[in-house]
Design an enzyme around this catalytic site. Structure first.
Site, PDB file in Angstrom:
ATOM      1  N   HIS A 107       0.882  -1.127  -0.028  1.00 51.08           N
ATOM      2  CA  HIS A 107       0.069   0.025  -0.260  1.00 51.08           C
ATOM      3  C   HIS A 107       0.782   1.145   0.009  1.00 51.08           C
ATOM      4  O   HIS A 107       1.827   1.274   0.507  1.00 51.08           O
ATOM      5  CB  HIS A 107      -0.699   0.315   1.262  1.00 51.08           C
ATOM      6  CG  HIS A 107      -1.940   0.854   1.229  1.00 51.08           C
ATOM      7  ND1 HIS A 107      -1.909   2.066   1.192  1.00 51.08           N
ATOM      8  CD2 HIS A 107      -3.413   0.668   0.678  1.00 51.08           C
ATOM      9  CE1 HIS A 107      -3.015   2.951   1.050  1.00 51.08           C
ATOM     10  NE2 HIS A 107      -4.164   1.942   0.778  1.00 51.08           N
TER      11      HIS A 107
ATOM     12  N   ASP B 212      -8.182  -4.920  -0.528  1.00 47.60           N
ATOM     13  CA  ASP B 212      -8.458  -5.836  -1.571  1.00 47.60           C
ATOM     14  C   ASP B 212      -8.290  -7.196  -1.398  1.00 47.60           C
ATOM     15  O   ASP B 212      -8.724  -8.102  -2.132  1.00 47.60           O
ATOM     16  CB  ASP B 212      -7.729  -5.532  -2.849  1.00 47.60           C
ATOM     17  CG  ASP B 212      -8.294  -4.014  -3.238  1.00 47.60           C
ATOM     18  OD1 ASP B 212      -7.640  -3.072  -3.205  1.00 47.60           O
ATOM     19  OD2 ASP B 212      -9.507  -3.638  -3.203  1.00 47.60           O
TER      20      ASP B 212
END
Ligand code: SDX
Length: 427
Positions: A306, A363
């Site tokens: 991320h 996700d």
């Protein structure tokens, strides 16, 4: 005396103000840098650059903290509903019971999508990716709701917000119905927002769709966890497009396109495809971890890493637990979940991932729940878009309310110096 940043350039010293956010984040305000020094800054991917000041979402990537308007996502996921969190994200406060009822009823005023929009969706092949259809349909809403472009007063802004919340969820489900060759459903104003999503998706003319409260609750939680995430790629796109005073539907449509990318919201679809590939490859997770580490192999572990979280994505932690609960509740035994947990374990023990602070993100597990709920893989990013809609709206509203200037970054030119035109016969 407030802190300043001193910078030496070309033998001159320039002093720039430092501003501090609510949670003591500090930023050097470079608004005057070019006027003062002639220099600009360069920051590819804006890893170190704040584009705006915002009071909607606070995110601490080092400590895995995420709050909407000061409320932690852990508390909101546990106690709230998606519509209540949408109100909070857009208007800044948790609604009273009366305010929430009014918001839901005002949304219900606009849940009928113009029948002529069906001519547009009929123009797409059934094989079209739902995100491409959704982006087009969202932009097309402007043609049938031109007033949503002018939001120069609070009443018009509120109306445009309710129209967007009302129509987006309907057209989002139409992308699935179109792909299946099913008739397009209508919103039922006697039912709740998330229950309507399930009906719009799965109810067939051959009989009523039975709402399962457990599925509604799981989806409520998932949509809450996706509602906003400060200046991510798609939200920054919505703000950038809106800064030219393009309308709300056009700005949201651009956010849908940005979210589609596999490095962003499209990762939830890519995660399931990756897990399926690993399952079909005999469940050899070590092989895929090696591929992800190989610089000569473009493969990345989808659902990992991320830009901001250098710790566990707090949403992933909640969704991982929800995946266990939902699969157990539905009595689904999905080997993909076991592969996901094994992959996570192997990766988190590997120095390559540990040294780069690569953890599962939002996700990584969400697709496992969507699949258990019967949502097809190419609709996973549409699910992300439905959840992110209130964040896009809230950020767009804030950008317009703060009369932010039109977004227009600078560049460092690396092309040819001036040269003269050459006749084609002489080239
Ligand atoms: C979302 O911004 C947001 O808030 C987004 C989001 C939201 O709510 O809006 O949180 C939603 O988009 C989550 C992210 C979903 N994307 C994926 O899961 C795709 C896989 N992840 C990567 O593509 C990547 O981690 C990004 C895009 C998410 C972040 O990329 P960065 O911050 O630009 O990091 P980077 O590409 O500079 O990588 C740093 C290092 C590199 O190695 P070195 O050059 O240092 O040797 O880490 C490696 C990268 O190769 N790396 C990975 C990896 N992610 C980063 N290696 C293998 N697998 C990965 N997934």
């Amino acid at each position: 005396m407030s802190e300043t940043a001193k910078i030496e350039l070309g033998g001159q010293t320039y002093e720039l103000p430092v501003i501090e956010g609510t949670e003591n984040e500090k930023a050097i305000d470079i608004s005057k840098l070019r006027d003062l020094s002639g220099y600009i800054t360069l920051d590819r991917g804006y890893k170190n650059t704040g584009a705006c000041m915002s009071s909607i979402t606070y995110l601490d990537g080092e400590n895995g903290i995420l709050r909407y308007r000061g409320y932690s996502i852990e508390q909101l996921a546990e106690n709230s509903t998606f519509l209540e969190v949408s109100y909070l994200t857009i208007f800044g406060e948790l609604p009273t019971a009366a305010q929430l009822i009014k918001f839901e009823n005002d949304i219900r005023k606009y849940t009928l999508v113009n029948e002529e929009m069906k001519n547009i969706i009929d123009g797409f092949p059934r094989t079209a990716h739902p995100m491409g259809v959704l982006s087009s349909l969202t932009s097309a809403l402007t043609a049938f709701n031109p007033k949503a472009v002018n939001v120069d007063n609070e009443k018009e802004m509120y109306e445009a917000i309710c129209k967007t919340m009302a129509k987006f969820i309907v057209i989002a489900t139409w992308t699935y119905r179109k792909s299946m060759g099913f008739p397009l459903n209508y919103y039922d104003n006697t039912k709740g927002y998330v229950d309507n999503f399930l009906r719009l998706m799965f109810e067939l003319p051959t009989g009523p769709y039975k709402i399962d409260a457990k599925i509604t609750s799981a989806l409520d939680k998932l949509f809450i966890l996706h509602a906003d995430h400060e200046q991510n790629c798609s939200t920054s796109t919505v703000r950038m497009v809106g800064s030219s005073h393009a309308g709300l539907f056009a700005s949201i449509s651009s956010g849908v396109s940005a979210l589609w990318g596999p490095l962003h919201g499209g990762a939830n679809q890519a995660v399931l495809e990756m897990l399926e590939a690993i399952k079909n490859d005999g469940g050899d997770v070590e092989k895929y971890v090696l591929k992800a580490k190989d610089k000569d192999d473009p493969f990345r572990l989808m659902g990992f890493g991320h830009r901001v979280y250098k710790n566990f994505d707090p949403r992933a932690r909640i969704i991982k637990k929800a995946a266990d609960d939902v699969l157990e509740t539905l009595g689904v035994d999905d080997p993909i979940l076991d592969i996901a947990k094994k992959l996570e374990k192997v990766a988190l023990e590997d120095d390559y991932f540990k040294s780069r602070n690569l953890y599962p993100n939002v996700d990584f597990y969400s697709g496992i729940i969507y699949r258990a709920l019967g949502i097809p893989v190419d609709m996973f990013t549409v699910m992300f878009a439905i959840g992110r809609l209130p964040g896009w709206i809230g950020q767009w509203k804030e950008m317009r309310a703060n009369t932010e200037p039109i977004g227009r970054p600078r560049q460092v030119y690396t092309g040819e110096r001036e040269r003269n035109y050459v006749e084609i016969s002489k080239r």
